[in-house]
Design an enzyme around this catalytic site. Structure first.
Site, PDB file in Angstrom:
ATOM      1  N   ARG A  23       0.824  -1.212   0.000  1.00  0.00           N
ATOM      2  CA  ARG A  23       0.000   0.000   0.000  1.00  0.00           C
ATOM      3  C   ARG A  23       0.853   1.254   0.000  1.00  0.00           C
ATOM      4  O   ARG A  23       0.403   2.337  -0.362  1.00  0.00           O
ATOM      5  CB  ARG A  23      -0.904   0.047   1.229  1.00  0.00           C
ATOM      6  CG  ARG A  23      -1.876  -1.114   1.330  1.00  0.00           C
ATOM      7  CD  ARG A  23      -2.523  -1.138   2.685  1.00  0.00           C
ATOM      8  NE  ARG A  23      -1.493  -1.418   3.703  1.00  0.00           N
ATOM      9  CZ  ARG A  23      -1.657  -1.240   4.998  1.00  0.00           C
ATOM     10  NH1 ARG A  23      -2.799  -0.781   5.474  1.00  0.00           N
ATOM     11  NH2 ARG A  23      -0.688  -1.522   5.842  1.00  0.00           N
ATOM     12  N   GLN A  47       3.995  25.427  18.377  1.00  0.00           N
ATOM     13  CA  GLN A  47       3.684  25.933  17.041  1.00  0.00           C
ATOM     14  C   GLN A  47       4.227  24.980  15.999  1.00  0.00           C
ATOM     15  O   GLN A  47       5.366  24.536  16.094  1.00  0.00           O
ATOM     16  CB  GLN A  47       4.311  27.315  16.855  1.00  0.00           C
ATOM     17  CG  GLN A  47       4.118  27.909  15.484  1.00  0.00           C
ATOM     18  CD  GLN A  47       4.886  29.208  15.332  1.00  0.00           C
ATOM     19  OE1 GLN A  47       4.995  29.990  16.253  1.00  0.00           O
ATOM     20  NE2 GLN A  47       5.442  29.433  14.161  1.00  0.00           N
ATOM     21  N   ASP A  48       3.421  24.660  15.001  1.00  0.00           N
ATOM     22  CA  ASP A  48       3.876  23.894  13.849  1.00  0.00           C
ATOM     23  C   ASP A  48       3.855  24.810  12.635  1.00  0.00           C
ATOM     24  O   ASP A  48       2.891  25.552  12.423  1.00  0.00           O
ATOM     25  CB  ASP A  48       2.958  22.695  13.574  1.00  0.00           C
ATOM     26  CG  ASP A  48       3.210  21.527  14.498  1.00  0.00           C
ATOM     27  OD1 ASP A  48       4.065  21.634  15.395  1.00  0.00           O
ATOM     28  OD2 ASP A  48       2.546  20.495  14.333  1.00  0.00           O
ATOM     29  N   ARG A  59      17.321  28.518   2.505  1.00  0.00           N
ATOM     30  CA  ARG A  59      16.654  29.279   3.566  1.00  0.00           C
ATOM     31  C   ARG A  59      17.590  29.260   4.769  1.00  0.00           C
ATOM     32  O   ARG A  59      17.989  28.213   5.234  1.00  0.00           O
ATOM     33  CB  ARG A  59      15.307  28.663   3.925  1.00  0.00           C
ATOM     34  CG  ARG A  59      14.292  28.747   2.807  1.00  0.00           C
ATOM     35  CD  ARG A  59      12.954  28.155   3.253  1.00  0.00           C
ATOM     36  NE  ARG A  59      12.010  28.116   2.176  1.00  0.00           N
ATOM     37  CZ  ARG A  59      11.042  29.017   1.982  1.00  0.00           C
ATOM     38  NH1 ARG A  59      10.914  30.029   2.813  1.00  0.00           N
ATOM     39  NH2 ARG A  59      10.214  28.903   0.977  1.00  0.00           N
ATOM     40  N   HIS A  62      19.152  31.156  10.276  1.00  0.00           N
ATOM     41  CA  HIS A  62      18.288  31.868  11.223  1.00  0.00           C
ATOM     42  C   HIS A  62      18.432  31.326  12.637  1.00  0.00           C
ATOM     43  O   HIS A  62      18.641  30.138  12.839  1.00  0.00           O
ATOM     44  CB  HIS A  62      16.818  31.717  10.825  1.00  0.00           C
ATOM     45  CG  HIS A  62      16.534  32.142   9.430  1.00  0.00           C
ATOM     46  ND1 HIS A  62      15.638  31.483   8.630  1.00  0.00           N
ATOM     47  CD2 HIS A  62      17.026  33.156   8.679  1.00  0.00           C
ATOM     48  CE1 HIS A  62      15.585  32.072   7.449  1.00  0.00           C
ATOM     49  NE2 HIS A  62      16.433  33.085   7.450  1.00  0.00           N
ATOM     50  N   LYS A  71      13.593  23.570  18.247  1.00  0.00           N
ATOM     51  CA  LYS A  71      12.666  23.133  17.210  1.00  0.00           C
ATOM     52  C   LYS A  71      12.986  21.737  16.728  1.00  0.00           C
ATOM     53  O   LYS A  71      14.137  21.297  16.755  1.00  0.00           O
ATOM     54  CB  LYS A  71      12.619  24.114  16.053  1.00  0.00           C
ATOM     55  CG  LYS A  71      13.921  24.411  15.380  1.00  0.00           C
ATOM     56  CD  LYS A  71      13.717  25.508  14.331  1.00  0.00           C
ATOM     57  CE  LYS A  71      14.941  26.361  14.205  1.00  0.00           C
ATOM     58  NZ  LYS A  71      14.728  27.513  13.379  1.00  0.00           N
ATOM     59  N   HIS A 118      19.985  27.893  12.050  1.00  0.00           N
ATOM     60  CA  HIS A 118      19.435  26.813  11.242  1.00  0.00           C
ATOM     61  C   HIS A 118      19.166  27.300   9.824  1.00  0.00           C
ATOM     62  O   HIS A 118      18.730  28.428   9.617  1.00  0.00           O
ATOM     63  CB  HIS A 118      18.121  26.320  11.875  1.00  0.00           C
ATOM     64  CG  HIS A 118      17.418  25.310  11.045  1.00  0.00           C
ATOM     65  ND1 HIS A 118      16.318  25.620  10.279  1.00  0.00           N
ATOM     66  CD2 HIS A 118      17.670  24.005  10.858  1.00  0.00           C
ATOM     67  CE1 HIS A 118      15.923  24.534   9.646  1.00  0.00           C
ATOM     68  NE2 HIS A 118      16.723  23.543   9.983  1.00  0.00           N
ATOM     69  N   TYR A 131       8.314  22.263  10.820  1.00  0.00           N
ATOM     70  CA  TYR A 131       8.975  22.689  12.047  1.00  0.00           C
ATOM     71  C   TYR A 131       7.984  22.599  13.191  1.00  0.00           C
ATOM     72  O   TYR A 131       6.856  23.052  13.065  1.00  0.00           O
ATOM     73  CB  TYR A 131       9.398  24.164  11.977  1.00  0.00           C
ATOM     74  CG  TYR A 131      10.099  24.596  10.728  1.00  0.00           C
ATOM     75  CD1 TYR A 131      11.482  24.732  10.717  1.00  0.00           C
ATOM     76  CD2 TYR A 131       9.384  24.890   9.584  1.00  0.00           C
ATOM     77  CE1 TYR A 131      12.124  25.165   9.569  1.00  0.00           C
ATOM     78  CE2 TYR A 131      10.032  25.318   8.435  1.00  0.00           C
ATOM     79  CZ  TYR A 131      11.395  25.450   8.432  1.00  0.00           C
ATOM     80  OH  TYR A 131      12.033  25.876   7.306  1.00  0.00           O
ATOM     81  N   ASP A 167      17.364  37.122   3.640  1.00  0.00           N
ATOM     82  CA  ASP A 167      18.540  36.285   3.864  1.00  0.00           C
ATOM     83  C   ASP A 167      19.774  36.846   3.165  1.00  0.00           C
ATOM     84  O   ASP A 167      20.892  36.726   3.673  1.00  0.00           O
ATOM     85  CB  ASP A 167      18.273  34.849   3.424  1.00  0.00           C
ATOM     86  CG  ASP A 167      17.323  34.126   4.374  1.00  0.00           C
ATOM     87  OD1 ASP A 167      17.077  34.644   5.484  1.00  0.00           O
ATOM     88  OD2 ASP A 167      16.820  33.053   4.000  1.00  0.00           O
TER      89      ASP A 167
END
Length: 182
Positions: A23, A47-48, A59, A62, A71, A118, A131, A167
């Site tokens: 499957r 928080q997600d 990215r 940060h 995180k 990160h 995240y 950035d």
């Protein structure tokens, strides 16, 4: 699910065991008991968030000042090279970075403790990075270092196809180092 330690103190890699059959597959991507056994408070992750990036996009890098932010990071679609830099003054690995491939085949989740920078680069046509963060976002605490800072020497595997203006305008590692030491 097993847990691997990394070269950066406190950074963990959660490695699930996907079950494959005709499957498709099923895997657990988070387990509060496993996190708790590593000293993490599962209820603290409030928080997600999710980002979608195209091939070659970078990215980062940060982080957060003050108490920082912990995180859990995983790639739900595609693959990324995730980069974490230790920005904790006094840490034995201060200024060092670790690269970890996160993808939708192994479903590994990286725990990034407070005080680390990160970022990641998308290795596939599209990648979705999820995240789970332990603090509300406060823009006044944002820290960033340019992805191509010559002092960090981060080995991005692909030419950079896209990066945000924010950035690109990020400061240098030497400026952040001086700010953190003050």
């Amino acid at each position: 699910m097993r847990v691997e330690r990394t070269e950066l103190d406190g950074m963990l890699l959660f490695v699930p065991e996907p079950h494959h059959d005709d499957r498709g597959l099923f895997t657990r991507t988070f387990d509060a008991a496993v996190a708790g056994a590593q000293g993490l408070d599962a209820a603290a992750f409030i928080q997600d968030s999710q980002s979608r990036s195209r091939y070659g996009t970078v990215r980062g890098m940060h982080g957060r000042s003050g108490r920082g932010e912990g995180k859990l990071v995983r790639c739900a679609r595609g693959a990324v090279l995730d980069i974490v830099v230790d920005a904790r003054p006094g840490s034995s690995t201060f200024g060092q970075h670790v690269a970890v491939r996160l993808d939708d085949e192994t479903f590994r989740t990286l725990y990034v403790p407070p005080g680390l920078l990160h970022g990641f680069q998308s290795l596939t046509a599209l990648s979705d990075v999820c995240y789970r963060i332990d603090r509300e976002h406060d823009p006044s605490e944002d820290l960033s270092v340019r992805y191509d800072d010559p002092d960090l020497k981060i080995p991005w595997p692909l030419p950079v196809a896209a990066i945000s203006d924010r950035d690109l305008a990020a400061g240098s590692w030497s400026d952040l180092r001086a700010r953190l030491s003050a």
